[in-house]
Motif scaffolding. Structure first.
Motif, PDB file in Angstrom:
ATOM      1  N   LEU A  33    -110.200  26.267 -41.305  1.00  0.00           N
ATOM      2  CA  LEU A  33    -111.154  26.875 -40.378  1.00  0.00           C
ATOM      3  C   LEU A  33    -111.586  28.242 -40.899  1.00  0.00           C
ATOM      4  CD1 LEU A  33    -109.460  26.120 -36.918  1.00  0.00           C
ATOM      5  CD2 LEU A  33    -110.822  24.612 -38.364  1.00  0.00           C
ATOM      6  N   GLY A  34    -112.887  28.486 -40.903  1.00  0.00           N
ATOM      7  CA  GLY A  34    -113.404  29.779 -41.322  1.00  0.00           C
ATOM      8  C   GLY A  34    -113.208  30.844 -40.257  1.00  0.00           C
ATOM      9  N   ASN A  35    -113.749  32.007 -40.492  1.00  0.00           N
ATOM     10  CA  ASN A  35    -113.632  33.116 -39.547  1.00  0.00           C
ATOM     11  C   ASN A  35    -114.521  32.905 -38.323  1.00  0.00           C
ATOM     12  OD1 ASN A  35    -111.951  34.429 -41.419  1.00  0.00           O
ATOM     13  ND2 ASN A  35    -113.700  35.399 -42.412  1.00  0.00           N
ATOM     14  N   GLY A  36    -114.010  33.300 -37.158  1.00  0.00           N
ATOM     15  CA  GLY A  36    -114.813  33.263 -35.943  1.00  0.00           C
ATOM     16  C   GLY A  36    -115.072  31.889 -35.375  1.00  0.00           C
ATOM     17  N   VAL A  37    -114.326  30.878 -35.788  1.00  0.00           N
ATOM     18  CA  VAL A  37    -114.523  29.516 -35.279  1.00  0.00           C
ATOM     19  C   VAL A  37    -113.986  29.414 -33.851  1.00  0.00           C
ATOM     20  CG1 VAL A  37    -113.830  27.099 -35.580  1.00  0.00           C
ATOM     21  CG2 VAL A  37    -114.467  28.478 -37.569  1.00  0.00           C
ATOM     22  N   VAL A  38    -114.698  28.656 -33.006  1.00  0.00           N
ATOM     23  CA  VAL A  38    -114.253  28.390 -31.631  1.00  0.00           C
ATOM     24  C   VAL A  38    -114.166  26.877 -31.446  1.00  0.00           C
ATOM     25  CG1 VAL A  38    -114.767  28.652 -29.179  1.00  0.00           C
ATOM     26  CG2 VAL A  38    -115.343  30.497 -30.771  1.00  0.00           C
ATOM     27  N   ILE A  39    -113.008  26.396 -30.986  1.00  0.00           N
ATOM     28  CA  ILE A  39    -112.797  24.960 -30.797  1.00  0.00           C
ATOM     29  C   ILE A  39    -112.464  24.711 -29.339  1.00  0.00           C
ATOM     30  CG2 ILE A  39    -111.468  22.949 -31.498  1.00  0.00           C
ATOM     31  CD1 ILE A  39    -111.011  24.235 -34.165  1.00  0.00           C
ATOM     32  N   GLY A  40    -113.274  23.883 -28.674  1.00  0.00           N
ATOM     33  CA  GLY A  40    -113.136  23.622 -27.253  1.00  0.00           C
ATOM     34  C   GLY A  40    -111.963  22.735 -26.902  1.00  0.00           C
ATOM     35  N   ALA A  41    -111.666  22.664 -25.612  1.00  0.00           N
ATOM     36  CA  ALA A  41    -110.498  21.934 -25.111  1.00  0.00           C
ATOM     37  C   ALA A  41    -110.550  20.461 -25.503  1.00  0.00           C
ATOM     38  CB  ALA A  41    -110.429  22.070 -23.591  1.00  0.00           C
ATOM     39  N   GLY A  42    -109.428  19.967 -26.007  1.00  0.00           N
ATOM     40  CA  GLY A  42    -109.299  18.545 -26.310  1.00  0.00           C
ATOM     41  C   GLY A  42    -109.916  18.098 -27.612  1.00  0.00           C
ATOM     42  N   ALA A  43    -110.501  18.986 -28.373  1.00  0.00           N
ATOM     43  CA  ALA A  43    -111.152  18.595 -29.632  1.00  0.00           C
ATOM     44  C   ALA A  43    -110.107  18.237 -30.682  1.00  0.00           C
ATOM     45  CB  ALA A  43    -112.049  19.716 -30.140  1.00  0.00           C
TER      46      ALA A  43
ATOM     47  N   ILE B  35    -109.713  17.901 -34.814  1.00  0.00           N
ATOM     48  CA  ILE B  35    -110.263  18.181 -36.141  1.00  0.00           C
ATOM     49  C   ILE B  35    -109.307  17.524 -37.132  1.00  0.00           C
ATOM     50  CG2 ILE B  35    -111.224  19.953 -37.627  1.00  0.00           C
ATOM     51  CD1 ILE B  35    -112.275  20.023 -34.756  1.00  0.00           C
ATOM     52  N   LEU B  36    -109.741  16.437 -37.746  1.00  0.00           N
ATOM     53  CA  LEU B  36    -108.822  15.591 -38.509  1.00  0.00           C
ATOM     54  C   LEU B  36    -109.276  15.443 -39.950  1.00  0.00           C
ATOM     55  CD1 LEU B  36    -108.470  12.748 -35.825  1.00  0.00           C
ATOM     56  CD2 LEU B  36    -107.028  14.785 -36.102  1.00  0.00           C
ATOM     57  N   GLY B  37    -108.493  15.977 -40.875  1.00  0.00           N
ATOM     58  CA  GLY B  37    -108.792  15.797 -42.281  1.00  0.00           C
ATOM     59  C   GLY B  37    -108.814  17.092 -43.058  1.00  0.00           C
ATOM     60  N   PRO B  38    -108.757  16.986 -44.404  1.00  0.00           N
ATOM     61  CA  PRO B  38    -108.693  18.179 -45.265  1.00  0.00           C
ATOM     62  C   PRO B  38    -110.066  18.715 -45.641  1.00  0.00           C
ATOM     63  CG  PRO B  38    -108.370  16.227 -46.585  1.00  0.00           C
ATOM     64  CD  PRO B  38    -108.548  15.740 -45.171  1.00  0.00           C
ATOM     65  N   PHE B  39    -110.854  19.073 -44.673  1.00  0.00           N
ATOM     66  CA  PHE B  39    -112.199  19.589 -44.936  1.00  0.00           C
ATOM     67  C   PHE B  39    -112.338  20.972 -44.319  1.00  0.00           C
ATOM     68  CE2 PHE B  39    -112.225  16.874 -41.190  1.00  0.00           C
ATOM     69  CZ  PHE B  39    -112.693  17.739 -40.217  1.00  0.00           C
ATOM     70  N   GLU B  40    -113.477  21.601 -44.558  1.00  0.00           N
ATOM     71  CA  GLU B  40    -113.705  22.961 -44.078  1.00  0.00           C
ATOM     72  C   GLU B  40    -114.622  22.984 -42.862  1.00  0.00           C
ATOM     73  OE1 GLU B  40    -115.026  25.625 -47.070  1.00  0.00           O
ATOM     74  OE2 GLU B  40    -113.310  25.274 -48.404  1.00  0.00           O
ATOM     75  N   VAL B  41    -114.300  23.855 -41.932  1.00  0.00           N
ATOM     76  CA  VAL B  41    -115.169  24.168 -40.802  1.00  0.00           C
ATOM     77  C   VAL B  41    -115.685  25.579 -41.058  1.00  0.00           C
ATOM     78  CG1 VAL B  41    -115.330  24.493 -38.315  1.00  0.00           C
ATOM     79  CG2 VAL B  41    -113.859  22.687 -39.243  1.00  0.00           C
ATOM     80  N   GLY B  42    -116.989  25.720 -41.225  1.00  0.00           N
ATOM     81  CA  GLY B  42    -117.582  26.975 -41.659  1.00  0.00           C
ATOM     82  C   GLY B  42    -117.426  28.112 -40.671  1.00  0.00           C
ATOM     83  N   ASP B  43    -117.665  29.313 -41.152  1.00  0.00           N
ATOM     84  CA  ASP B  43    -117.556  30.519 -40.333  1.00  0.00           C
ATOM     85  C   ASP B  43    -118.441  30.425 -39.090  1.00  0.00           C
ATOM     86  OD1 ASP B  43    -115.928  31.476 -42.303  1.00  0.00           O
ATOM     87  OD2 ASP B  43    -117.403  32.846 -43.161  1.00  0.00           O
ATOM     88  N   ARG B  44    -117.875  30.874 -37.976  1.00  0.00           N
ATOM     89  CA  ARG B  44    -118.585  30.996 -36.689  1.00  0.00           C
ATOM     90  C   ARG B  44    -119.051  29.656 -36.117  1.00  0.00           C
ATOM     91  NH1 ARG B  44    -120.052  34.426 -40.313  1.00  0.00           N
ATOM     92  NH2 ARG B  44    -121.876  33.167 -40.855  1.00  0.00           N
ATOM     93  N   ALA B  45    -118.532  28.551 -36.642  1.00  0.00           N
ATOM     94  CA  ALA B  45    -118.883  27.241 -36.087  1.00  0.00           C
ATOM     95  C   ALA B  45    -118.240  27.074 -34.710  1.00  0.00           C
ATOM     96  CB  ALA B  45    -118.434  26.128 -37.023  1.00  0.00           C
ATOM     97  N   LYS B  46    -118.861  26.225 -33.878  1.00  0.00           N
ATOM     98  CA  LYS B  46    -118.330  25.925 -32.548  1.00  0.00           C
ATOM     99  C   LYS B  46    -118.163  24.411 -32.417  1.00  0.00           C
ATOM    100  CE  LYS B  46    -120.211  29.915 -30.042  1.00  0.00           C
ATOM    101  NZ  LYS B  46    -120.569  30.676 -31.259  1.00  0.00           N
ATOM    102  N   ILE B  47    -116.979  23.985 -31.982  1.00  0.00           N
ATOM    103  CA  ILE B  47    -116.678  22.570 -31.786  1.00  0.00           C
ATOM    104  C   ILE B  47    -116.559  22.322 -30.290  1.00  0.00           C
ATOM    105  CG2 ILE B  47    -115.186  20.662 -32.406  1.00  0.00           C
ATOM    106  CD1 ILE B  47    -116.473  22.081 -34.797  1.00  0.00           C
ATOM    107  N   GLY B  48    -117.385  21.421 -29.759  1.00  0.00           N
ATOM    108  CA  GLY B  48    -117.393  21.151 -28.326  1.00  0.00           C
ATOM    109  C   GLY B  48    -116.135  20.465 -27.840  1.00  0.00           C
ATOM    110  N   SER B  49    -115.879  20.566 -26.551  1.00  0.00           N
ATOM    111  CA  SER B  49    -114.699  19.959 -25.940  1.00  0.00           C
ATOM    112  C   SER B  49    -114.666  18.453 -26.166  1.00  0.00           C
ATOM    113  CB  SER B  49    -114.687  20.254 -24.436  1.00  0.00           C
ATOM    114  OG  SER B  49    -114.600  21.639 -24.206  1.00  0.00           O
TER     115      SER B  49
END
Length: 257
Positions: free
Chosen positions: A120-130, A132-146
């Motif tokens: 996970l990059g800087n400033g990432v927000v991940i919502g309830a119940g999400a 994230i499965l696997g060896p990949f990158e989630v970019g800076d400031r990304a948001k993942i919905g619940s």
């Protein structure tokens, strides 16, 4: 150590309006408790005391409902809100200023050793119940919905929702925003009506129209300049101004009033 603790407490006040004082945060926030246990366990893990580190992380899970593998790498000002059911795998890497809500899983999809959990990059927000499965990158400031299930890389500044997760918003570059603001000023009215952060289909359509209009405007401008080079007598005529009142009929009654 105390500097990190001060930062962790400050991140709670910054992201949770329910926090009232430092004593309350220290005694009643399981996310902070789990993070403190993790700091100790991770230090032991890095020094080779694997069993003791896992035992501390297991104790933390019993007490807080949050499971953080001591092998995970977590940055500064990490915040877990509520926290029950959060699982963070061994090879997870988390940047600074990341926020997780309850029920989040940072897991793997393989039983092979090696990197198998997300970064996970800087400033990432991940919502309830999400998940994230696997060896990949989630970019800076990304948001993942619940309740989203994400199994592939997420670009920076993107918003992802759904099962499987799909990108519904990708923040525009500053240059593109400036061009749209310029076009709005020429037209004499605010074309958005909603914030750019909202995944509103009408707002996306209007932004696309503004982009198209800006390109057309630039081409017409270049054509006029070419005509002036061919014929010095050619003069550009001023375009008629757009009256903001012409758009009253398509506005909401509340906005008009």
């Amino acid at each position: 150590m105390f500097e990190r603790l001060r930062e962790d407490i400050g991140s709670v006040f910054h992201r949770d309006p329910a926090a009232r004082n430092t004593f309350e945060v220290l005694t009643n926030y399981p996310g902070l408790h789990a993070l403190l246990f993790y700091r100790v366990a991770h230090s032991l893990w890095c020094r080779g005391f694997k069993w003791l580190a896992r035992t501390i992380s297991t104790l933390a899970r019993w007490l807080t409902g949050i499971e953080i593998h001591p092998g995970a790498v977590i940055g500064r000002r990490f915040f877990i809100d509520h926290g029950m059911g959060v699982v963070i795998g061994e090879t997870t890497v988390i940047g600074d200023d990341v926020t997780l809500y309850q029920g989040v899983t940072l897991g793997g999809t393989s039983w092979n050793k090696g990197k198998r959990h997300p970064t996970l990059g800087n400033g990432v927000v991940i919502g309830a119940g999400a998940k994230i499965l696997g060896p990949f990158e989630v970019g800076d400031r990304a948001k993942i919905g619940s309740n989203s299930v994400v199994t592939k890389a997420v670009p920076a500044d993107a918003t992802v929702v759904g099962i499987p997760g799909r990108v519904i918003v990708k923040r525009d570059k500053e240059a593109e925003k400036d061009k749209r603001r310029e076009m709005e000023q020429r037209m004499g009215f605010d074309a958005y009506g909603v914030t750019e952060e909202m995944p509103d289909p009408v707002a996306r359509a209007v932004r696309s129209l503004l982009d198209h209009m800006h390109v057309v405007d630039e081409r017409i401008e270049s054509m006029c300049k070419a005509l002036q080079r061919v014929d010095k007598e050619y003069r550009n005529g001023a375009l008629p101004a757009i009256d903001e009142e012409d758009f009253d009929c398509v506005r909401d009654d509340k906005e008009s009033s």
